[in-house]
Design an enzyme around this catalytic site. Structure first.
Site, mmCIF file in Angstrom:
data_model
loop_
_atom_site.group_PDB
_atom_site.id
_atom_site.type_symbol
_atom_site.label_atom_id
_atom_site.label_comp_id
_atom_site.label_asym_id
_atom_site.label_seq_id
_atom_site.Cartn_x
_atom_site.Cartn_y
_atom_site.Cartn_z
ATOM 1 C CB THR A 65 -1.371 1.019 7.599
ATOM 2 O OG1 THR A 65 -0.195 0.327 8.222
ATOM 3 C CG2 THR A 65 -1.468 2.191 8.514
ATOM 4 C CG HIS A 66 -4.941 -2.608 4.243
ATOM 5 N ND1 HIS A 66 -4.589 -3.948 4.251
ATOM 6 C CD2 HIS A 66 -6.288 -2.431 4.641
ATOM 7 C CE1 HIS A 66 -5.534 -4.569 4.893
ATOM 8 N NE2 HIS A 66 -6.436 -3.752 4.925
ATOM 9 C CE LYS A 97 -6.806 -9.625 6.451
ATOM 10 N NZ LYS A 97 -6.812 -7.949 6.061
#
Ligand code: BMP
Length: 268
Positions: A65-66, A97
């Site tokens: 997911t983001h 990230k």
């Protein structure tokens, strides 16, 4: 239904080499679903995510997911995504990230999205040095959960700045930490995956974005390779987004990626 293969038979040296309990959960789930597919669920709504999960659940091992992409985010809405993925036996992988200093990263694991409370895996850059990994792990400790970090050793986007030297220093950071379960490699390039595999050896996962059965190029500099080639070159998980959610039938596409990746694992 066919009996799942024993993970030690399907995964060979990787099963014994990857000691992290979540790596084992992933490898077991892959055997149950006969798939190495990690779905890059890049959709902007909770409703869209839940219906995609329902459609592809049988063929997807982990949901990437983001969370900050979701419009009108609410904790309750997100809970329905998490529950739906867990009900279908998927691990949860937040592609955050991280890239800051360790202390700040620990706070970013909490905050509005509270990633530490639901993610089994997260991605992190290594640019700020090794302490970022301890920052992430301390956030999981705070909620009494165990998670695994994937460090970006390579990227699939063209002209990125992750040189061979950067990759090998990233692998050294990962090898020194019990919290790092593996590395992100460039799925569009079998030679780059092979080079990363030789740095990592048998004892680490490599998961690769930049994989598509049809396209060679995506938008804005994304590059693609074939999932089977990526796995034969040493990838343990193919991260697929638009190849599945952008196809006419996500369920059928997910099955095709599962078949290609699983067949390649059994070949190697
Ligand atoms: P797609 O298959 O639609 O190109 O999506 C790829 C996914 O993998 C995206 O979610 C992106 O954030 C991620 N990704 C990538 O494409 N390349 C990288 O080097 C690292 C990534 O995390």
């Amino acid at each position: 239904m066919e009996e799942p293969m024993k993970p030690e038979d399907a995964w060979g040296l990787r099963w014994a080499g990857c000691g992290h309990p979540l790596a084992h959960r992933y490898m077991e789930a892959a055997c149950e679903k006969r798939s190495l597919v990690i779905l890059a669920a890049d959709l902007p709504t909770v409703e869209g995510l839940v219906s995609l999960i329902e459609e592809v659940g049988d063929h997807v091992v982990a949901l990437k997911t983001h969370v900050d992409m979701v419009e009108g985010f609410t904790a309750e809405g997100w809970d329905s995504v998490v529950t739906s993925a867990r009900d279908r036996g998927m691990l949860l992988f937040e592609d955050r990230k991280f890239a800051d200093i360790g202390r700040v990263t620990a706070t970013q694991m909490a905050g509005i999205y509270d990633i530490r409370s639901w993610a089994d895996f997260v991605t992190s850059h290594s640019v700020s040095g090794p302490d970022i990994v301890d920052g992430i792990a301390s956030a999981w400790d705070d909620v009494k959960r165990v998670g695994g970090v994937f460090l970006l050793a390579q990227m699939s986007s063209r002209d990125n700045l992750l040189s061979d030297g950067y990759s090998s220093r990233t692998v050294a950071i990962g090898e020194a930490s019990p919290h790092v379960v593996g590395f992100i490699g460039n799925g569009s390039s079998p030679p780059e995956i092979e080079a990363l595999r030789s740095m990592v050896g048998v004892g680490g996962m490599i998961w690769t974005p930049g994989v598509n059965l049809e396209a060679a190029e995506g938008v804005l500099g994304q590059r693609y390779g074939h999932p089977g080639d990526a796995v034969r070159a040493g990838s343990d998980g193919v991260i697929v987004g638009s190849g599945i959610h952008g196809s006419g039938s996500a369920g059928e596409a997910a099955r095709a990626y599962a078949d290609a990746s699983w067949a390649a694992l059994l070949e190697r």
